[in-house]
Design an enzyme around this catalytic site. Structure first.
Site, short mmCIF file in Angstrom:
data_model
loop_
_atom_site.label_atom_id
_atom_site.label_comp_id
_atom_site.label_asym_id
_atom_site.label_seq_id
_atom_site.Cartn_x
_atom_site.Cartn_y
_atom_site.Cartn_z
N ASP A 159 0.82 -1.21 0.00
CA ASP A 159 0.00 0.00 0.00
C ASP A 159 0.85 1.26 0.00
OD1 ASP A 159 0.94 0.21 2.62
OD2 ASP A 159 -0.91 -0.55 3.52
N SER A 160 0.30 2.36 0.50
CA SER A 160 0.94 3.67 0.40
C SER A 160 2.27 3.76 1.14
CB SER A 160 0.01 4.76 0.94
OG SER A 160 -0.32 4.52 2.30
N ILE A 161 2.50 2.89 2.11
CA ILE A 161 3.74 2.96 2.88
C ILE A 161 4.96 2.70 1.99
CG2 ILE A 161 5.03 1.90 4.79
CD1 ILE A 161 2.38 1.48 6.21
N VAL A 162 4.78 1.91 0.93
CA VAL A 162 5.90 1.63 0.02
C VAL A 162 5.57 1.93 -1.44
CG1 VAL A 162 7.16 -0.01 1.46
CG2 VAL A 162 5.25 -0.83 0.07
#
Length: 248
Positions: free
Chosen positions: A47-50
């Protein structure tokens, strides 16, 4: 019964690196590799974390291609990273000696060298629950695997079968998801009304396990699975439930 035994055997042979990240004012990464260990590439899913910019090239409502995103990145411009600078995929890649920035797989400027040293397939708004990416038109984990299959073929065409197998077996693979499942699909939107917390987290865990087993089937052996961060402190949840002071 035979299928369960086979799956258990596969899982037990995986080399899972359990990593944790402290989401404080600054993310600190400290990894000490064994002597003479070389990691050829870092590849991220989730998701958005990576996500390092894939959503720039997707028709989704989950975007970060505008300021103040990227104010501390090279040049001070938004890159599609859900951060003011680099994301954990970038930091880890630099820490293990690969490169300082991991490009998005859907970046139109991607080069052959980028492919050989690692890319991110992650998409902000995605998750383990197949409903989660559908809610915001993000790239599902299943679609990320399809892109990964394309990636494998491209790498094979560049360096041949033997080197391709080496890259898959020796690179570091990150799986980072779950935040959007819990914060958005389950709590905010109540998109799984017939699930309680236990059954929903079981759904997530089963999805993560299936994903890891699929990676293993491609020849991947070094897999790091991240847990979800403290969700009450992420900006959206502080805005929605933190009151005027936006507390955690």
């Amino acid at each position: 019964m035979k299928d369960n035994t086979s799956r258990s055997s596969s899982c037990s042979s995986l080399k899972l690196c359990l990593l944790s990240i402290l989401f404080l004012t600054e993310t600190v990464v400290a990894i000490k590799l064994p002597p003479n260990l070389k990691i050829p590439a870092l590849i991220a899913f989730g998701d958005s974390i990576v996500d390092t910019g894939n959503n720039n090239n997707v028709k989704t409502v989950v975007k970060c291609d505008f300021q103040p995103y990227g104010i501390n990145f090279q040049g001070g411009v938004p890159t599609g990273r859900f951060c003011d600078g680099r994301v954990p995929a970038d930091l880890l890649a630099e820490e293990v000696g690969i490169k300082s920035v991991v490009p998005a797989y859907l970046d139109p400027n991607l080069t052959p060298k980028d492919l050989l040293t690692g890319v991110s397939f992650a998409s902000g708004g995605s998750g383990y629950d197949p409903i989660t990416p559908k809610l915001v038109a993000a790239i599902s984990l299943q679609k990320q695997l399809e892109y990964f299959e394309e990636y494998i073929e491209k790498v094979k065409n560049l360096v041949g079968e033997e080197r391709k197998n080496f890259i898959l077996a020796n690179s570091l693979f990150l799986l980072v998801a779950g935040s959007d499942d819990i914060a958005n699909t389950y709590y905010d939107l109540h998109a799984r009304p017939h699930y309680d917390v236990d059954s929903y987290t079981t759904l997530m865990a089963n999805s993560a396990s299936d994903f890891v087993n699929k990676l293993y089937g491609y020849g991947v052996r070094r897999i790091a699975v991240f847990g979800a961060p403290p969700l009450g402190c992420i900006p959206s949840q502080r805005t929605l439930g933190g009151g005027l002071l936006r507390v955690c």
